[in-house]
Design an enzyme around this catalytic site. Structure first.
Site, mmCIF file in Angstrom:
data_model
loop_
_atom_site.group_PDB
_atom_site.id
_atom_site.type_symbol
_atom_site.label_atom_id
_atom_site.label_comp_id
_atom_site.label_asym_id
_atom_site.label_seq_id
_atom_site.Cartn_x
_atom_site.Cartn_y
_atom_site.Cartn_z
ATOM 1 N N ARG A 43 -3.421 6.052 -14.716
ATOM 2 C CA ARG A 43 -2.396 6.913 -14.568
ATOM 3 C C ARG A 43 -1.008 7.171 -14.378
ATOM 4 O O ARG A 43 -0.126 8.336 -14.409
ATOM 5 C CB ARG A 43 -1.909 6.383 -12.445
ATOM 6 C CG ARG A 43 -3.375 6.433 -11.928
ATOM 7 C CD ARG A 43 -3.255 5.246 -10.597
ATOM 8 N NE ARG A 43 -2.595 5.215 -10.043
ATOM 9 C CZ ARG A 43 -1.510 4.535 -9.195
ATOM 10 N NH1 ARG A 43 -1.678 3.533 -9.588
ATOM 11 N NH2 ARG A 43 -0.955 4.823 -8.212
ATOM 12 N N ASP A 58 5.225 8.213 -8.772
ATOM 13 C CA ASP A 58 5.076 8.855 -9.724
ATOM 14 C C ASP A 58 6.729 9.981 -10.074
ATOM 15 O O ASP A 58 6.974 10.299 -10.668
ATOM 16 C CB ASP A 58 4.865 10.262 -9.638
ATOM 17 C CG ASP A 58 4.590 11.041 -8.241
ATOM 18 O OD1 ASP A 58 5.529 10.985 -7.442
ATOM 19 O OD2 ASP A 58 3.706 11.655 -6.978
ATOM 20 N N HIS A 69 7.475 2.182 -2.308
ATOM 21 C CA HIS A 69 6.473 1.047 -3.438
ATOM 22 C C HIS A 69 6.722 1.548 -4.245
ATOM 23 O O HIS A 69 5.364 0.675 -5.614
ATOM 24 C CB HIS A 69 4.767 2.111 -3.317
ATOM 25 C CG HIS A 69 5.133 1.818 -1.801
ATOM 26 N ND1 HIS A 69 3.410 2.323 -1.057
ATOM 27 C CD2 HIS A 69 4.904 0.881 -0.551
ATOM 28 C CE1 HIS A 69 3.048 2.173 -0.238
ATOM 29 N NE2 HIS A 69 4.415 0.517 0.621
ATOM 30 N N CYS A 124 10.082 -12.669 -23.979
ATOM 31 C CA CYS A 124 10.497 -14.556 -23.924
ATOM 32 C C CYS A 124 8.276 -14.746 -24.188
ATOM 33 O O CYS A 124 7.973 -16.083 -23.616
ATOM 34 C CB CYS A 124 10.821 -14.607 -22.621
ATOM 35 S SG CYS A 124 9.875 -14.100 -21.209
HETATM 36 C C1 BJW Z 1 -2.822 16.378 1.302
HETATM 37 C C2 BJW Z 1 -2.805 17.088 0.884
HETATM 38 C C3 BJW Z 1 -2.246 18.126 0.510
HETATM 39 C C4 BJW Z 1 -4.576 15.840 0.353
HETATM 40 N N1 BJW Z 1 -0.957 18.457 1.565
HETATM 41 N N2 BJW Z 1 -1.763 16.378 2.714
HETATM 42 C C5 BJW Z 1 0.216 -5.006 9.942
HETATM 43 C C6 BJW Z 1 -1.236 -4.414 10.043
HETATM 44 C C7 BJW Z 1 -1.956 -4.223 9.816
HETATM 45 C C8 BJW Z 1 -1.477 -4.744 7.316
HETATM 46 C C9 BJW Z 1 -0.932 -4.968 6.748
HETATM 47 C C10 BJW Z 1 0.307 -4.625 8.208
HETATM 48 N N3 BJW Z 1 1.749 -4.677 7.775
HETATM 49 C C11 BJW Z 1 1.295 -5.406 6.723
HETATM 50 C C12 BJW Z 1 -0.215 -5.564 6.765
HETATM 51 C C13 BJW Z 1 -1.137 -5.243 4.832
HETATM 52 C C14 BJW Z 1 -0.986 -3.995 4.208
HETATM 53 C C15 BJW Z 1 -1.216 -2.826 5.141
HETATM 54 O O1 BJW Z 1 -0.688 -2.036 5.170
HETATM 55 N N4 BJW Z 1 -2.574 -2.757 4.758
HETATM 56 C C16 BJW Z 1 -3.306 -2.034 5.217
HETATM 57 C C17 BJW Z 1 -4.392 -1.113 4.474
HETATM 58 C C18 BJW Z 1 -4.124 -2.682 6.333
HETATM 59 N N5 BJW Z 1 0.857 -3.388 3.876
HETATM 60 C C19 BJW Z 1 1.411 -4.620 2.655
HETATM 61 O O2 BJW Z 1 0.596 -5.150 1.769
HETATM 62 C C20 BJW Z 1 2.622 -4.252 2.034
HETATM 63 N N6 BJW Z 1 3.230 -5.342 2.453
HETATM 64 C C21 BJW Z 1 4.097 -5.865 3.210
HETATM 65 O O3 BJW Z 1 3.741 -5.229 4.688
HETATM 66 O O4 BJW Z 1 4.638 -6.765 3.049
HETATM 67 C C22 BJW Z 1 4.978 -7.969 4.531
HETATM 68 C C23 BJW Z 1 3.749 -8.655 3.844
HETATM 69 C C24 BJW Z 1 3.491 -9.796 3.509
HETATM 70 C C25 BJW Z 1 2.214 -10.023 3.499
HETATM 71 C C26 BJW Z 1 1.449 -10.591 4.229
HETATM 72 C C27 BJW Z 1 2.036 -9.322 5.243
HETATM 73 C C28 BJW Z 1 3.121 -8.577 5.301
HETATM 74 C C29 BJW Z 1 2.801 -3.701 0.870
HETATM 75 C C30 BJW Z 1 2.042 -2.149 0.718
HETATM 76 C C31 BJW Z 1 1.702 -1.996 -0.737
HETATM 77 C C32 BJW Z 1 1.110 -0.202 -0.906
HETATM 78 N N7 BJW Z 1 0.387 -0.159 -2.254
HETATM 79 C C33 BJW Z 1 0.313 1.369 -2.768
HETATM 80 C C34 BJW Z 1 -0.151 0.652 -4.085
HETATM 81 C C35 BJW Z 1 1.697 0.730 -4.874
HETATM 82 C C36 BJW Z 1 1.467 1.232 -6.276
HETATM 83 C C37 BJW Z 1 0.605 1.939 -6.973
HETATM 84 O O5 BJW Z 1 1.199 3.104 -6.740
HETATM 85 O O6 BJW Z 1 -0.708 1.961 -7.610
HETATM 86 O O7 BJW Z 1 1.213 2.236 -2.330
HETATM 87 S S1 BJW Z 1 -1.096 1.479 -2.112
HETATM 88 C C38 BJW Z 1 -1.220 2.680 -1.371
HETATM 89 O O8 BJW Z 1 -1.496 3.402 -0.607
HETATM 90 C C39 BJW Z 1 -0.005 3.291 -2.403
HETATM 91 C C40 BJW Z 1 -0.149 4.279 -1.655
HETATM 92 O O9 BJW Z 1 1.542 4.207 -1.332
HETATM 93 C C41 BJW Z 1 0.003 4.289 -0.377
HETATM 94 C C42 BJW Z 1 -0.386 4.720 0.415
HETATM 95 O O10 BJW Z 1 -0.998 5.821 0.594
HETATM 96 P P1 BJW Z 1 -0.976 7.662 1.024
HETATM 97 O O11 BJW Z 1 0.415 8.194 -0.117
HETATM 98 O O12 BJW Z 1 -0.759 7.078 2.500
HETATM 99 O O13 BJW Z 1 -2.072 8.473 0.158
HETATM 100 P P2 BJW Z 1 -3.886 8.696 0.878
HETATM 101 O O14 BJW Z 1 -4.517 8.569 -0.754
HETATM 102 O O15 BJW Z 1 -4.178 7.233 1.503
HETATM 103 O O16 BJW Z 1 -3.439 9.644 2.043
HETATM 104 C C43 BJW Z 1 -3.015 11.307 1.493
HETATM 105 C C44 BJW Z 1 -2.593 11.486 2.565
HETATM 106 O O17 BJW Z 1 -2.704 13.205 2.236
HETATM 107 C C45 BJW Z 1 -4.919 11.886 3.578
HETATM 108 O O18 BJW Z 1 -4.112 11.957 4.832
HETATM 109 C C46 BJW Z 1 -5.058 13.859 2.806
HETATM 110 O O19 BJW Z 1 -5.294 14.204 3.815
HETATM 111 C C47 BJW Z 1 -3.231 13.890 2.459
HETATM 112 N N8 BJW Z 1 -3.884 15.153 1.535
HETATM 113 N N9 BJW Z 1 -3.939 16.968 -0.208
HETATM 114 C C48 BJW Z 1 -0.904 17.527 2.408
HETATM 115 N N10 BJW Z 1 -2.262 18.816 -0.298
HETATM 116 ZN ZN ZN Z 2 10.072 -12.368 -19.741
#
Ligand code: BJW
Ligand code: ZN
Length: 243
Positions: free
Chosen positions: A70, A104, A119, A148
């Protein structure tokens, strides 16, 4: 022709503070794959399987292979008209905050300044043991190692990990203070980011979603504009600049 309501343009012209939450869809037109849906799969792994600490500790080579793939891809892509339109919006509206889930760096590259990266950033990494930060960690036997000796990880937020509390607090504050809030190119599946549009709405903001398809957030929105962010956002800016 993309249909943008007069009401939205009027609100934007009068607004003092706006906020926008962006997701992977905003970078899709730059050539960065989104997470979910068919194109989100990398070697048949879902992001949930790779973007977590346990997966990293179990198989750091695999997770680093995904991040290196990536990083290489993201290094060569350029911001698209959606990124540039958001940068222009920041210049037009007195106070705009851009809250992004993307790692990114394309918002910064397009010239936006007031950015909150929820993130993390894929171009940074740090040592698990001593926390030393690296831009380009040195790989030894397939894995990046700190001076380290510790294992180096990407400086991004994985599932189950806490987000930076200052960034979350500021994102909440700006969402609540906003008069217009955009949710753009995010599937609205991942918390706490997905709550920001709802919180903004509850605080009285006019909430607008831009996406190529409806999401779980769509029903909560004041307006849903179906289309590519790289086409919708430049049209909004064009209308705002008229007269
Ligand atoms: C277009 C288009 C165009 C296409 N024009 N549109 C409450 C309830 C349930 C679960 C949880 C909760 N609170 C926390 C959780 C757990 C978890 C969570 O949310 N789980 C769910 C999946 C159920 N959350 C976490 O763990 C977070 N931490 C947290 O809350 O800490 C406190 C805690 C700790 C311990 C226990 C509980 C709470 C952390 C979340 C971290 C997410 N990390 C990632 C990876 C980041 C690093 C990396 O890039 O590698 O973040 S996962 C991935 O998903 C990445 C993204 O930022 C994130 C969101 O994705 P995004 O951006 O929405 O992308 P897509 O692909 O899903 O969607 C793209 C969209 O674009 C689509 O809709 C298309 O239609 C559209 N599209 N082309 C306009 N041209
Ligand atoms: Zn180190």
């Amino acid at each position: 022709m993309i249909d943008i309501s007069d009401g939205l343009i009027k609100r934007l012209k009068e607004a003092q503070r706006i906020a926008a939450l962006t997701g992977a869809g905003v970078s899709a037109e730059s050539g960065v794959p989104t997470f979910r849906g068919e194109e989100g799969l990398w070697k048949k792994f879902s992001p949930e399987e790779l973007a977590n600490f346990d997966a990293f500790m179990k198989n750091p080579e695999l997770v680093w292979e995904w991040y290196n793939w990536r990083k290489t891809l993201m290094k060569d892509v350029k911001p698209n008209p959606g990124h540039y339109a958001l940068t222009q919006l920041e210049e037009i509206v007195p106070d705009m905050t851009l809250i992004t889930q993307n790692v990114d760096g394309l918002h910064r590259q397009s010239g936006s300044k007031n950015i909150l990266e929820l993130h993390g950033n894929i171009f940074r990494s740090y040592c698990l043991d001593c926390k030393k930060e690296y831009e380009q960690p040195e790989f030894k036997d397939g894995l990046p190692r700190c001076v380290c000796g510790g294992l180096v990880r990407p400086d991004v937020v994985w599932f189950g990990e806490s987000l930076d509390s200052n960034i979350v607090d500021n994102s909440l504050k700006e969402s609540m203070k906003s008069q217009v809030f955009f949710s753009i190119g995010t599937s609205g599946h991942v918390q706490p980011a997905a709550s920001l549009p709802i919180i903004a709405k509850r605080s009285g903001s006019y909430v607008v979603e831009i996406n190529t398809e409806p999401t779980p957030l769509t029903g909560h929105m004041d307006e849903f504009i179906m289309g590519k962010s790289g086409e919708v956002l430049p049209r909004i800016v064009e209308l705002l600049k008229k007269d």
